[in-house]
Design an enzyme around this catalytic site. Structure first.
Site, short mmCIF file in Angstrom:
data_model
loop_
_atom_site.label_atom_id
_atom_site.label_comp_id
_atom_site.label_asym_id
_atom_site.label_seq_id
_atom_site.Cartn_x
_atom_site.Cartn_y
_atom_site.Cartn_z
N ASP A 185 0.95 -1.34 0.05
CA ASP A 185 -0.03 0.06 -0.06
C ASP A 185 1.11 1.30 -0.14
O ASP A 185 0.55 2.16 -0.61
CB ASP A 185 -1.10 0.08 1.18
CG ASP A 185 -0.61 -0.16 2.63
OD1 ASP A 185 0.76 -0.32 2.82
OD2 ASP A 185 -1.29 -0.02 3.38
N SER A 204 -7.00 -3.27 14.92
CA SER A 204 -7.81 -2.69 15.76
C SER A 204 -7.53 -1.13 15.94
O SER A 204 -8.57 -0.24 16.09
CB SER A 204 -7.33 -3.10 17.33
OG SER A 204 -5.87 -3.06 17.42
N ASP A 263 -5.78 -0.19 5.89
CA ASP A 263 -6.60 -0.45 7.02
C ASP A 263 -7.59 0.38 7.40
O ASP A 263 -8.88 0.13 7.63
CB ASP A 263 -5.71 -0.58 8.18
CG ASP A 263 -4.45 -1.42 7.94
OD1 ASP A 263 -4.33 -2.20 7.09
OD2 ASP A 263 -3.49 -1.57 9.04
N TYR A 309 8.60 -2.96 10.96
CA TYR A 309 7.80 -2.38 9.97
C TYR A 309 8.61 -1.29 9.15
O TYR A 309 8.63 -1.29 8.11
CB TYR A 309 6.46 -2.09 10.55
CG TYR A 309 5.47 -1.69 9.19
CD1 TYR A 309 4.30 -2.38 8.86
CD2 TYR A 309 5.49 -0.23 8.92
CE1 TYR A 309 3.58 -2.04 7.78
CE2 TYR A 309 4.46 0.27 8.08
CZ TYR A 309 3.80 -0.57 7.54
OH TYR A 309 2.56 -0.08 6.60
C1 GLA Z 1 -0.34 -2.64 8.45
C2 GLA Z 1 -0.15 -1.43 8.03
C3 GLA Z 1 -0.98 -1.25 6.52
C4 GLA Z 1 -0.08 -2.05 5.37
C5 GLA Z 1 -0.02 -3.40 6.16
C6 GLA Z 1 1.11 -4.58 5.39
O1 GLA Z 1 -1.43 -3.36 8.63
O2 GLA Z 1 -1.19 -0.36 8.64
O3 GLA Z 1 -0.92 -0.04 6.09
O4 GLA Z 1 1.24 -1.69 5.15
O5 GLA Z 1 0.61 -3.45 7.42
O6 GLA Z 1 0.46 -4.93 4.08
#
Ligand code: GLA
Length: 385
Positions: A36, A127, A172, A221
Site C-alpha cells: 500500500d 484494531s 486499514d 515495519y
Molecule cells: C499494516 C499497515 C498497512 C499495511 C500492512 C501491510 O497493517 O497499517 O498500511 O502496510 O501493515 O500490508
C-alpha cells in the site's frame, strides 16, 4: 461480540448523557502485503470484529475518553482548546483524530467518548484503524460534518503518520471506512479507486491467531519499508519514472539489482511480485478459480516470509499445519507481519472442523492455544440506530 445497547447504557451511566453510537470494523487482508505505501494493490475484507464508540457533547470544554478495553486506566481528560500531543497511550488514537480534524480547520467542542472493541489488539487485524475511523465518524457527527469515504480514510491514515508516528499505508483505514458485506475490495492505493470482489457464499474466512503480538510501531515495519524504498531509489536513478515500487518491474531488478543491498533487492522483489499476485488474485476470485487463488496465496506467503522476512516461526507453522486439513483453499500470514494472524480461505462446509483441527495441531506443536475465528465479510463504518 460487541453490543451497541450495552455500550449505550454504560455511557449513559458513566456520563449521564444519551450518546450517539458508531461502529467501525477491523479487517483481514486476503493478499497484497506491504504494497500500500508503495502505491500498489491490496485486497482486504472488513470483518465482524469491530470498535464501537458512544459520544455525547459536553459543556465544560473538556474531552473525556474512556475505553472499556482499558477499563483499569479509568477516564482520561484533556482540554479541547489545548494543543494535543501523543504519549504512547491508547488515547493517542482518538486524540490524534481530534488533532488532525482541528488541523483541517474544524472547531471541535468538548465531548465524552466511550470506546469498546473486540478486534484482538496487536494481532494484525487493524484494531487501531477501527478506533481512528469510529472516533472520526463520532466526532464529525458532533459538528454535523462528514467526508467522502476515501478522504476520511486518508485523514485517519494521517492520524497514524503525523500524530501517532507510525509509517503505515492506507489499507486499514480505507477498508474500515469502505468495506462491503460479502465482498473483498481490490484497492489501487495510488488513486484510491477500487473494485468489489464478491466472496462466494461457500467460502469461509478462517482467521487463526498465532497469539504472537507485534505492533507496526516497532522497528521491523519501518525497517522493511526503508529497505524496499532504497531499492526503488536505485531503480529511479536509472529510470526516473519510478517514484514508487508500484512502477517498477522484475526486469528492473534484473538490470539494477546488483547495485542494491541484498536485503533491499529481496524486499523489492516481494513488493513487485506481490502487486502482480494481488491483481491476479482478484481476477481468479472473479472467475471463481479458487485453486488459482489458493496458489497465489501460498506464493504470497512464501514471498512475505522469504524475500520480505516479514513472518515468524509461529505464523509459518500455522500456515504449514493448515495445508492438508480438508477444505483449505489458501492460507497465508495477513497484516503488518512478524506475528498476528493467518487468513485461511476454507470451504464453508468444512470451516468448523478445519478451525478445530488447526487449533488442535497448533496447540500440540507450540503449547499455545490459538484463537481461531470463522469470520464474515462485513460492511464499513457507520452510525448505529
Ligand atoms: C499494516 C499497515 C498497512 C499495511 C500492512 C501491510 O497493517 O497499517 O498500511 O502496510 O501493515 O500490508
Amino acid at each position: 461480540m460487541h453490543d451497541p445497547a450495552v455500550l449505550r447504557s454504560m455511557h449513559l451511566a458513566r456520563f449521564k448523557a444519551e450518546p450517539s453510537v458508531f461502529v467501525a470494523p477491523g479487517r483481514v487482508n486476503l493478499i497484497g502485503e506491504h504494497t500500500d505505501y508503495a502505491e500498489g494493490f491490496v485486497m482486504p475484507v472488513a470483518i465482524d470484529f469491530a470498535t464501537l464508540a458512544a459520544i455525547s457533547p459536553r459543556t465544560d470544554g473538556k474531552i473525556v475518553l474512556y475505553s472499556e478495553n482499558y477499563a483499569e486506566d479509568g477516564e482520561r481528560t484533556f482540554d479541547a482548546d489545548a494543543p494535543l500531543t501523543a504519549s504512547k497511550h491508547w488515547t493517542d488514537y482518538p486524540l490524534g483524530v481530534v488533532a488532525i480534524l482541528t488541523g483541517e480547520g474544524h472547531k471541535i467542542p468538548g465531548f465524552s467518548l466511550s470506546l469498546w472493541g473486540d478486534v484482538p489488539l496487536g494481532s494484525g487485524l487493524s484494531s487501531s484503524a477501527s478506533v481512528e475511523v469510529v472516533t472520526a465518524l463520532a466526532v464529525l457527527s458532533l459538528i454535523c460534518s462528514s467526508y467522502p469515504g476515501p478522504v476520511l480514510a486518508r485523514l485517519c491514515q494521517r492520524v497514524e503518520n503525523e500524530f501517532v508516528g507510525t509509517s503505515c499505508g492506507i489499507m486499514d483505514q480505507f477498508i474500515s471506512v469502505n468495506g462491503k458485506e460479502n465482498h473483498a475490495l481490490l484497492l489501487d492505493c495510488r488513486d484510491l479507486s477500487f473494485k468489489l470482489a464478491p466472496i462466494p457464499a461457500d467460502v469461509a474466512l478462517v482467521i487463526a491467531n498465532t497469539m504472537v503480538k507485534h505492533s507496526i510501531a516497532g522497528g521491523d515495519y519501518p525497517t522493511r519499508r526503508r529497505e524496499s524504498e532504497a531499492a526503488c531509489a536505485v531503480i529511479a536513478s536509472h529510470r526516473p519514472g519510478v517514484p514508487f515500487l508500484r512502477d517498477a518491474t522484475l526486469e528492473d531488478l534484473e538490470k539494477w539489482g546488483r547495485e542494491m543491498q541484498p536485503k533491499s533487492l529481496m524486499r523489492a522483489r516481494h513488493v513487485i511480485s506481490e502487486n502482480l499476485r494481488t491483481v491476479a488474485a482478484e481476477k481468479a476470485l472473479e472467475k471463481g478459480d479458487l485453486k488459482e487463488l489458493g496458489r497465489l496465496m501460498a506464493e504470497a506467503h512464501n514471498s512475505y516470509s522469504g524475500d520480505f522476512d516479514g513472518s515468524c516461526p509461529e505464523a509459518d507453522l500455522m500456515v504449514e499445519l493448515a495445508q492438508d486439513i480438508p477444505g483449505l483453499i489458501g492460507a497465508r500470514l495477513t497484516g503488518g507481519g512478524f506475528g498476528g494472524c493467518t487468513i485461511n480461505l476454507v470451504e464453508q462446509s468444512q470451516a468448523k472442523a478445519f478451525a478445530a483441527e488447526l487449533g488442535k495441531r497448533y496447540a500440540a506443536r507450540t503449547g499455545i492455544v490459538p484463537q481461531i475465528h470463522v469470520c464474515h465479510a462485513s460492511g464499513g463504518a457507520h452510525k448505529i440506530g
